[in-house]
Scaffold this motif. Structure first.
Motif, PDB file in Angstrom:
ATOM      1  N   ILE A   1      13.947  14.390  51.125  1.00  0.00           N
ATOM      2  CA  ILE A   1      15.180  14.449  51.938  1.00  0.00           C
ATOM      3  C   ILE A   1      16.444  14.264  51.100  1.00  0.00           C
ATOM      4  O   ILE A   1      17.546  14.517  51.582  1.00  0.00           O
ATOM      5  CB  ILE A   1      15.161  13.406  53.092  1.00  0.00           C
ATOM      6  N   ASN A   2      16.290  13.816  49.843  1.00  0.00           N
ATOM      7  CA  ASN A   2      17.450  13.618  48.960  1.00  0.00           C
ATOM      8  C   ASN A   2      17.579  14.749  47.945  1.00  0.00           C
ATOM      9  O   ASN A   2      18.291  14.612  46.955  1.00  0.00           O
ATOM     10  CB  ASN A   2      17.298  12.302  48.179  1.00  0.00           C
ATOM     11  N   ALA A   3      16.866  15.831  48.156  1.00  0.00           N
ATOM     12  CA  ALA A   3      16.817  16.862  47.114  1.00  0.00           C
ATOM     13  C   ALA A   3      17.330  18.219  47.614  1.00  0.00           C
ATOM     14  O   ALA A   3      16.749  19.258  47.320  1.00  0.00           O
ATOM     15  CB  ALA A   3      15.400  16.974  46.575  1.00  0.00           C
TER      16      ALA A   3
ATOM     17  N   GLU B   1       7.235   5.248  37.127  1.00  0.00           N
ATOM     18  CA  GLU B   1       8.367   5.664  36.286  1.00  0.00           C
ATOM     19  C   GLU B   1       9.602   4.816  36.568  1.00  0.00           C
ATOM     20  O   GLU B   1      10.330   4.426  35.668  1.00  0.00           O
ATOM     21  CB  GLU B   1       8.772   7.110  36.624  1.00  0.00           C
ATOM     22  N   ASP B   2       9.839   4.564  37.849  1.00  0.00           N
ATOM     23  CA  ASP B   2      11.021   3.803  38.233  1.00  0.00           C
ATOM     24  C   ASP B   2      10.715   3.020  39.518  1.00  0.00           C
ATOM     25  O   ASP B   2      10.817   3.547  40.629  1.00  0.00           O
ATOM     26  CB  ASP B   2      12.213   4.758  38.470  1.00  0.00           C
ATOM     27  N   PRO B   3      10.331   1.748  39.359  1.00  0.00           N
ATOM     28  CA  PRO B   3       9.944   0.942  40.529  1.00  0.00           C
ATOM     29  C   PRO B   3      11.061   0.763  41.560  1.00  0.00           C
ATOM     30  O   PRO B   3      10.789   0.442  42.707  1.00  0.00           O
ATOM     31  CB  PRO B   3       9.546  -0.403  39.910  1.00  0.00           C
ATOM     32  N   VAL B   4      12.314   0.978  41.150  1.00  0.00           N
ATOM     33  CA  VAL B   4      13.425   0.864  42.112  1.00  0.00           C
ATOM     34  C   VAL B   4      13.267   1.874  43.247  1.00  0.00           C
ATOM     35  O   VAL B   4      13.780   1.681  44.351  1.00  0.00           O
ATOM     36  CB  VAL B   4      14.785   1.015  41.377  1.00  0.00           C
ATOM     37  N   ARG B   5      12.508   2.924  42.976  1.00  0.00           N
ATOM     38  CA  ARG B   5      12.285   3.920  44.044  1.00  0.00           C
ATOM     39  C   ARG B   5      11.575   3.291  45.241  1.00  0.00           C
ATOM     40  O   ARG B   5      11.761   3.737  46.370  1.00  0.00           O
ATOM     41  CB  ARG B   5      11.481   5.110  43.497  1.00  0.00           C
ATOM     42  N   THR B   6      10.789   2.238  45.023  1.00  0.00           N
ATOM     43  CA  THR B   6      10.138   1.561  46.166  1.00  0.00           C
ATOM     44  C   THR B   6      11.222   0.980  47.075  1.00  0.00           C
ATOM     45  O   THR B   6      11.153   1.112  48.296  1.00  0.00           O
ATOM     46  CB  THR B   6       9.204   0.411  45.702  1.00  0.00           C
ATOM     47  N   LEU B   7      12.217   0.375  46.437  1.00  0.00           N
ATOM     48  CA  LEU B   7      13.304  -0.228  47.228  1.00  0.00           C
ATOM     49  C   LEU B   7      14.112   0.850  47.937  1.00  0.00           C
ATOM     50  O   LEU B   7      14.574   0.659  49.060  1.00  0.00           O
ATOM     51  CB  LEU B   7      14.228  -1.049  46.317  1.00  0.00           C
ATOM     52  N   ARG B   8      14.261   1.980  47.272  1.00  0.00           N
ATOM     53  CA  ARG B   8      15.024   3.074  47.898  1.00  0.00           C
ATOM     54  C   ARG B   8      14.301   3.575  49.160  1.00  0.00           C
ATOM     55  O   ARG B   8      14.938   3.854  50.166  1.00  0.00           O
ATOM     56  CB  ARG B   8      15.250   4.221  46.895  1.00  0.00           C
ATOM     57  N   VAL B   9      12.981   3.657  49.086  1.00  0.00           N
ATOM     58  CA  VAL B   9      12.228   4.080  50.284  1.00  0.00           C
ATOM     59  C   VAL B   9      12.497   3.096  51.428  1.00  0.00           C
ATOM     60  O   VAL B   9      12.809   3.487  52.558  1.00  0.00           O
ATOM     61  CB  VAL B   9      10.709   4.150  49.987  1.00  0.00           C
ATOM     62  N   ILE B  10      12.418   1.813  51.117  1.00  0.00           N
ATOM     63  CA  ILE B  10      12.626   0.794  52.161  1.00  0.00           C
ATOM     64  C   ILE B  10      14.058   0.877  52.703  1.00  0.00           C
ATOM     65  O   ILE B  10      14.303   0.795  53.903  1.00  0.00           O
ATOM     66  CB  ILE B  10      12.326  -0.620  51.604  1.00  0.00           C
ATOM     67  N   ARG B  11      15.007   1.088  51.787  1.00  0.00           N
ATOM     68  CA  ARG B  11      16.413   1.162  52.213  1.00  0.00           C
ATOM     69  C   ARG B  11      16.654   2.363  53.123  1.00  0.00           C
ATOM     70  O   ARG B  11      17.318   2.258  54.150  1.00  0.00           O
ATOM     71  CB  ARG B  11      17.320   1.240  50.976  1.00  0.00           C
ATOM     72  N   PHE B  12      16.073   3.512  52.781  1.00  0.00           N
ATOM     73  CA  PHE B  12      16.302   4.695  53.634  1.00  0.00           C
ATOM     74  C   PHE B  12      15.583   4.538  54.974  1.00  0.00           C
ATOM     75  O   PHE B  12      16.071   4.989  55.996  1.00  0.00           O
ATOM     76  CB  PHE B  12      15.912   5.984  52.908  1.00  0.00           C
TER      77      PHE B  12
END
Ligand code: ATP
Ligand code: MG
Length: 434
Positions: free
Chosen positions: A150-152, A189-200
Motif C-alpha cells: 500500500i506504500n508503493a 533487513e530492517d526490523p523497524v518495518r515491524t513497527l511500521r506495520v503496527i503503526r499503519f
C-alpha cells in the motif's frame, strides 16, 4: 506487471497535492530525471485522508538532487536522502533503491549504481540487517525495496497517472497490509518495518495485516533490539505525534511490542490495575493534533514514565527515609537511564521531563513568593497540565488544579486570599490527621 491508472479513474486532483512537492518533482523531471510522488501520500489520498507529508522518489542521485536546489541538505548514512526546503516545509527526496546484494559485513558495494561516496553502497550484517541501503537502481527495483504494497504507488505529476507495479491498488481496496516480498527477510533487513506495520494498522482503521506478514512479524519483533536507540525514539514519536496516539498505544500492547519502545511502561502495565493516565493523555494528544495544537514529546514521555517514577519515589522515601524531592530526583535519574537504553531521549526533552515532574512536588506550595516563582517557570504550563491530568484520571484528589487555574488570573489581592485559604486548609488537615 505495471498497471497505469489514469486520473479519470483514480480521481486525485492536482490541487490535492502539495505545491512545493509538485514544484520539486517538476524541476527534477525537467532536468531529465524520472520523478514521482510516492508512498503514504498516494495511499492516503486514495483513502480520502489528508497526507501527513509528500515524499518524492527520483532517478537523480542525492548529489544530483542537491545540485538542482539552493536549499537542499543530504542526510542519513544508513539511508541517504535529500531534504529540499521550500519556505518552512521540508520535502524528502529519495533516490530509487536497487535490490540488496549479498554483501558480507563491512564490505563496500562496488556494483554499478553504488554511490561512490564513503557512506554508501550496500552493507548487510551476518544476520541480514541492512547497515547501508544506498545502492541506487531503477523505479522497477525501487518498488521492491519499499515496505508495504500500500506504500508503493508512484504518481507522475505531469501526466497525473498512478503507476502500480505490485497490485497495490487491490490491497488498498481490500484494506490489506502486506509486506512486499518475503516478510521474514524484509523484517530481518530492517526490523523497524515491524513497527511500521503496527503503526499503519493503528492509523488505517479497519485494515487487516495479512497472515504471512502477521506470523513473520511476531517472530521478528525481538530483532528490534538491534535498532539504534536514536532511531527507535524517532519511531516512537511517529506513533504518538501523528493523530492516532491512543490507537497506537493499544496496538503496541496487542502486538506485544510495547516493551521494545517503552519497557518501563510495559512493565508497569503488567501489574497495574488502571491505564487511565495513559489513555487520558493520549486522547488529549489526539485532540490537540486534530486542531493543529502543539504537542511536546517531553510531556508524553513524562506521562509514560510517571507511574513508575512515582512508585519508585515512594519506595525510596519509605526505605531510605529521604525527603520527597530527593527521592524523586533519584527515581528520575534511574528511570531516564533505563529508558535511554531503548530509545535515546534527546537532552532537551529529558530536561523538560525532569522539570515537569519536579513541578509536581512544587505545585502544592503555600507561599506567595514560591507560587509567583512557579508561575514564572518556563515549564509551568506543562507542569500544570500534567497536574490536571493526574487529577482527571483519579491519581490524586481534585482541587489543586482548580486552585492554580484561579491563581494564574487572580489580582495580587486575590492571590493572597487564595494562599491564606490554602494555608488554613492545610493546617486543618494536619489537625484532623492527628
Ligand atoms: P506516513 O508519512 O503517513 O507516516 P509513509 O508511508 O509516507 O506514511 P514515510 O515514513 O513518510 O511513510 O516513508 C515514505 C515511504 O518510504 C513509505 O511509504 C515507504 O514506501 C518507504 N519507506 C519508509 N520507511 C521504510 C522502510 N523502513 N523500509 C522500506 N520502505 C520504507
Ligand atoms: Mg510520508
Amino acid at each position: 506487471m505495471l498497471r497505469i491508472i489514469p486520473q479519470s479513474v483514480h480521481k486525485i486532483a492536482k490541487e490535492q497535492l502539495d505545491i512545493q512537492a509538485i514544484s520539486i518533482a517538476e524541476t527534477l523531471s525537467k532536468a531529465g530525471f524520472e520523478t514521482y510522488l510516492v508512498g503514504g501520500c498516494i495511499r492516503d489520498l486514495l483513502l480520502g485522508k489528508a497526507p501527513k507529508d509528500f515524499d518524492i522518489a527520483t532517478s537523480a542521485h542525492p548529489e544530483q538532487v542537491k545540485s538542482q536546489f539552493k536549499r537542499c541538505r543530504l542526510i542519513g548514512r544508513r539511508f541517504r536522502l535529500a531534504h529540499v526546503r521550500n519556505g518552512k516545509e521540508v520535502i524528502e527526496v529519495a533516490t530509487f533503491r536497487a535490490n540488496p546484494a549479498k554483501q558480507p559485513l563491512n564490505s563496500k558495494d562496488t556494483r554499478q549504481g553504488a554511490d561512490p561516496n564513503e557512506a554508501d553502497g550496500h552493507q548487510v550484517s551476518e544476520n541480514g540487517l541492512l547497515i547501508r541501503d544506498n545502492c541506487y537502481g531503477s523505479v522497477e527495483e525501487d518498488v521492491m525495496r519499499r515496505d508495504l504494497t500500500i506504500n508503493a504507488l508512484y504518481l507522475n505529476v505531469t501526466t497525473m497517472d498512478i503507476h502500480d507495479y505490485i497490485n497495490a491498488i487491490p490491497d488498498i481496496n481490500a484494506h490489506a497490509i502486506r509486506v512486499i516480498g518475503d516478510p521474514e527477510i524484509r523484517f530481518r533487513e530492517d526490523p523497524v518495518r515491524t513497527l511500521r506495520v503496527i503503526r499503519f494498522k493503528a492509523k488505517l482503521k479497519g485494515f487487516r495485516v495479512n497472515d504471512a506478514t502477521q506470523n513473520a512479524l511476531q517472530r521478528a519483533l525481538p530483532l528490534l533490539s538491534e535498532v539504534s536507540p536514536a532511531r527507535r525514539f524517532e519511531e516512537l514519536l511517529k506513533f504518538f505525534l501523528t493523530g492516532h496516539a491512543q490507537s497506537s498505544f493499544q496496538h503496541l500492547i496487542d502486538f506485544n511490542a510495547l516493551h521494545y519502545l517503552l519497557p518501563v511502561t510495559a512493565k508497569y502495565l503488567e501489574t497495574a490495575n488502571s491505564k487511565a493516565l495513559y489513555d487520558q493523555a493520549l486522547i488529549n494528544t489526539d485532540d490537540r493534533i486534530a486542531i493543529n495544537k502543539h504537542v511536546t514529546p517531553a510531556f508524553l514521555m513524562a506521562v509514560f514514565l510517571w507511574p513508575t517514577i512515582r512508585e519508585l519515589k515512594i519506595g525510596y522515601m519509605n526505605k531510605q527515609n529521604i525527603p520527597s524531592f530527593i527521592a524523586l530526583q533519584k527515581a528520575v535519574t534511574e528511570i531516564i537511564e533505563k529508558q535511554n537504553l531503548v530509545t535515546s531521549i534527546p537532552k532537551r526533552f529529558a530536561l523538560a521531563m525532569r522539570e515537569i515532574w519536579e513541578l509536581q512536588e512544587r505545585l502544592p506550595s503555600c507561599s506567595l513568593k514560591r507560587c509567583e516563582a512557579i508561575v514564572q517557570q518556563r515549564r509551568f504550563r506543562a507542569g500544570y497540565d500534567f497536574l490536571l491530568l493526574r487529577e482527571e484520571c483519579g491519581e490524586i484528589k481534585p482541587g489543586l488544579g482548580d486552585w492554580w487555574t484561579e491563581y494564574q488570573v487572580a489580582t495580587i489581592r486575590k492571590k493572597k486570599e487564595l494562599i491564606s485559604t490554602r494555608q488554613k486548609n492545610k493546617r486543618k488537615q494536619r489537625v484532623e490527621k492527628k
